[in-house]
Design an enzyme around this catalytic site. Sequence first.
Site, PDB file in Angstrom:
ATOM      1  N   SER A 179     -16.876   7.082   5.163  1.00 28.54           N
ATOM      2  CA  SER A 179     -18.704   5.637   5.720  1.00 28.54           C
ATOM      3  C   SER A 179     -18.699   5.463   6.951  1.00 28.54           C
ATOM      4  CB  SER A 179     -18.726   4.099   5.616  1.00 28.54           C
ATOM      5  OG  SER A 179     -17.460   4.486   6.322  1.00 28.54           O
ATOM      6  N   CYS A 214      17.740  -1.627  18.491  1.00 27.37           N
ATOM      7  CA  CYS A 214      17.348  -1.917  19.456  1.00 27.37           C
ATOM      8  C   CYS A 214      16.864  -3.111  19.541  1.00 27.37           C
ATOM      9  CB  CYS A 214      15.985  -1.366  20.323  1.00 27.37           C
ATOM     10  SG  CYS A 214      14.016  -1.561  19.800  1.00 27.37           S
ATOM     11  N   HIS A 250      -5.746   8.927  11.959  1.00 28.14           N
ATOM     12  CA  HIS A 250      -5.018   7.737  12.329  1.00 28.14           C
ATOM     13  C   HIS A 250      -3.641   8.138  11.929  1.00 28.14           C
ATOM     14  CE1 HIS A 250      -9.815   6.801  11.307  1.00 28.14           C
ATOM     15  NE2 HIS A 250      -9.355   7.170  12.409  1.00 28.14           N
ATOM     16  N   ARG A 287       0.598  -1.267  -0.583  1.00 25.03           N
ATOM     17  CA  ARG A 287      -0.121  -0.121  -0.255  1.00 25.03           C
ATOM     18  C   ARG A 287       1.153   1.097   0.023  1.00 25.03           C
ATOM     19  NH1 ARG A 287      -3.371  -0.413   4.394  1.00 25.03           N
ATOM     20  NH2 ARG A 287      -4.537   1.963   4.209  1.00 25.03           N
ATOM     21  N   GLN A 323      -8.947  11.517   8.457  1.00 22.82           N
ATOM     22  CA  GLN A 323      -8.513   9.406   8.765  1.00 22.82           C
ATOM     23  C   GLN A 323      -7.166   9.089   7.467  1.00 22.82           C
ATOM     24  OE1 GLN A 323     -13.654   7.650   9.758  1.00 22.82           O
ATOM     25  NE2 GLN A 323     -13.245   9.535   8.121  1.00 22.82           N
ATOM     26  N   CYS A 343      10.943   0.277  21.413  1.00 21.77           N
ATOM     27  CA  CYS A 343      11.446   1.652  21.756  1.00 21.77           C
ATOM     28  C   CYS A 343      11.008   2.935  21.794  1.00 21.77           C
ATOM     29  CB  CYS A 343      13.197   1.572  21.569  1.00 21.77           C
ATOM     30  SG  CYS A 343      13.540   2.241  20.026  1.00 21.77           S
TER      31      CYS A 343
END
Length: 246
Positions: free
Chosen positions: A186, A147, A115, A66, A97, A126
């Site tokens: 929606s 990490c 979002h 995506r 959003q 971390c």
Amino acid sequence: MSSVEGAVRAARRAVVFTGAGISQESGIGTFRGPGGLWERFRPEEVATPEAFAARPELVARWYAERFAAMRAAVPNPGHRAIASWEALFPSLVVVTQNIDRLHQRAGSRDVLELHGTLWVSRCARCRREVATESLPPAEPPPARCDCGGMFRPGVVWFGEALPLDVFARAEAEVAAADLFVAVGTSATVWPAAGLIELAAASGALLVEVNRDETPMSRLAALTRRGAAGEELPRLGEEWGRWRSPS
Ligand code: BJW
Ligand code: ZN
């Protein structure tokens, strides 16, 4: 003069609230509906922290696919119309959003990303944040942090809290808005959908632009049923005439 025209002429604070439908004409898939992304995968299989913990490789591949589509996409006339409305109203805030950054690329200067964004990745251990573009390719994905933790997309999954400061500012802007335009959503995912109710309860003129009816349609004073890339430029032309000092 209609009451809608009067309200648009008088508006000082506009909020445009957008969902996946506005980017559909840029070639980015919506979630629900025919051809939606979730015909292939159920949301809980990919868009939850539990799914990432159980199947990190599958989830990482889905987001990488995506992200590649988002990088290749360009803003469409709907995004550009919204950016141009900054010249019409003293204050214009985009509350989105979407995670694709197409509003910013179209020139909108005040965008609240409820979002998160796919352009940022975050270490699941971390919490270090990096530009997704800067991550080295990993086989199997996801890439790993120094990490040892796994990088995850900087988006909000189901069951996760929205970024608190961003949502608080969105609520404040919506409560103060006199014009609220909901585009291509929606209106089924919460707490984002609640902003539409908040706008109506706070007395804003509510405009809905969507191909289909939504649970919030009944609140709208003005509805445009159609493609955002066609309807938004049309609205902008009309509003530009109403708001020019002629
Ligand atoms: C066009 C068009 C064209 C097409 N022109 N129009 C209250 C009630 C019930 C449930 C809940 C509730 N409160 C919370 C929940 C749970 C859950 C939820 O909402 N569930 C419902 C689905 C039932 N919410 C959450 O879990 C949220 N977090 C939360 O509540 O946390 C609580 C908490 C607090 C404190 C600590 C811990 C937790 C988080 C929600 C996160 C949503 N994330 C996603 C995925 C992002 C990453 C990714 O992309 O993979 O965000 S889900 C997905 O849906 C994505 C979208 O932003 C979001 C909204 O979808 P959107 O944009 O509306 O798209 P579509 O596809 O649904 O609609 C497109 C529309 O456009 C359609 O109407 C078309 O007609 C139209 N259209 N082409 C014009 N060209
Ligand atoms: Zn780390």
